[in-house]
Design an enzyme around this catalytic site. Structure first.
Site, PDB file in Angstrom:
ATOM      1  CG  HIS A  62      -2.038  -1.047   1.051  1.00  0.00           C
ATOM      2  ND1 HIS A  62      -2.275  -2.036   1.982  1.00  0.00           N
ATOM      3  CD2 HIS A  62      -2.930  -1.260   0.051  1.00  0.00           C
ATOM      4  CE1 HIS A  62      -3.268  -2.790   1.582  1.00  0.00           C
ATOM      5  NE2 HIS A  62      -3.685  -2.348   0.415  1.00  0.00           N
ATOM      6  CG  ASP A  86      -7.202  -3.827   1.041  1.00  0.00           C
ATOM      7  OD1 ASP A  86      -6.565  -2.852   1.472  1.00  0.00           O
ATOM      8  OD2 ASP A  86      -6.995  -4.326  -0.079  1.00  0.00           O
ATOM      9  CG  ASP A 155      -5.269  -1.605  -4.317  1.00  0.00           C
ATOM     10  OD1 ASP A 155      -4.857  -2.759  -4.541  1.00  0.00           O
ATOM     11  OD2 ASP A 155      -5.462  -1.163  -3.172  1.00  0.00           O
TER      12      ASP A 155
END
Length: 283
Positions: A62, A86, A155
């Site tokens: 991340h 997430d 992502d």
């Protein structure tokens, strides 16, 4: 009796982690979602049997997908994040006070709900007032957008299942149109190490280089991911990721990070020869 979770990296390679327990298992409209508790890697998010992130090393992924473009572009205010259910990428983006708005597009609402409850270490900033959530396909959301974003971060999961459309030339072309004249696109680029994955790396890179005037790749080490060697794509309409790095400005922010730094930033774009050869015909 011992419990082990095994992630199939290739048909001949597996990665196993000793489990404490399975915390939740949900069958959504799109996929099966599991959260398991492990001894070494903490909590682990698993989609359709494939490991996505672990509590122990998610910070690497991340931070690298977020802070690399943020240290290059001088004025990122509006961001589009596709995937990221997430919440880890959102967590990193919200460290920047200069960001005014984040559109987060996630096809599977169930992932967000599960991560809010069981993975608060990544989902902790999903309620930030700058974040607008859109539960729909990323390919559909970005289609028709024009000149709206400074940064787009893709992502998403691996290039199959619900995320398959996010690895196409049409999608990257729509991202190009959705960006401002100096916009940047970042995408997770898979691992170049195993033959089963290297074709996806080549395909994504080929599609991106056909659309963006400046396209390159950077790398990091994520222990729980296949081979540990992971790539990200950096595509830009204007900025060079090394020449336009403003390390002084970024370091003055003093952001709380555990992996990324501006020295690493410069080095992560220097690729090993086998990766250069893999991507060479598309540079």
């Amino acid at each position: 009796m011992e419990l082990w979770y095994t992630d199939q990296h290739t048909k001949d390679v597996r990665f196993s982690i000793k489990m404490k327990e399975q915390l939740v298992s949900v069958e959504s409209e799109f996929q099966r979602i599991d959260i398991i508790e492990t001894y070494e890697y903490g909590r682990v998010l698993v989609l359709d049997g494939e490991m996505m992130i672990t509590e122990k090393d998610e910070f690497i992924y991340h931070e690298m997908i977020t802070h690399v473009p943020m240290a290059v572009h001088p004025n990122i205010r509006n961001v589009l994040v596709i995937g990221a259910g997430d919440g880890g990428t959102i967590r990193e983006l919200t460290k920047y006070d200069t960001i005014e708005h984040i559109d987060m597009v996630e096809v599977d609402k169930e992932i967000v709900q599960v991560c809010r409850e069981y993975m608060p270490f990544t989902a902790c900033k999903l309620n930030d007032k700058r974040v607008s959530m859109h539960f729909e396909e990323g390919l559909r959301f970005v289609r028709g957008k024009q000149d709206e974003y400074d940064l787009i971060i893709v992502d998403c999961a691996d290039p199959f299942g619900p995320a398959e459309g996010l690895f196409t030339r049409e999608f990257y072309g729509n991202c190009y149109k959705a960006l401002h004249d100096d916009g940047i696109l970042i995408n997770q680029h898979e691992s170049p190490f195993y033959n089963e994955h290297s074709g996806s790396v080549q395909k994504a890179h080929r599609h991106i280089t056909a659309v963006f005037p400046l396209s390159t790749v950077y790398q990091c080490h994520i222990p729980s991911y296949p081979s540990g060697h992971w790539l990200f794509g950096f595509a830009s309409k204007k900025y060079d990721p090394i020449k336009d790095l403003n390390d002084k400005k970024w370091n003055e922010l003093k952001l709380p990070v555990r992996y990324y730094n501006t020295d690493l930033h410069k080095g992560c774009f220097y690729l090993p020869n086998y990766v250069k050869e893999l991507l060479g015909s598309y540079e």
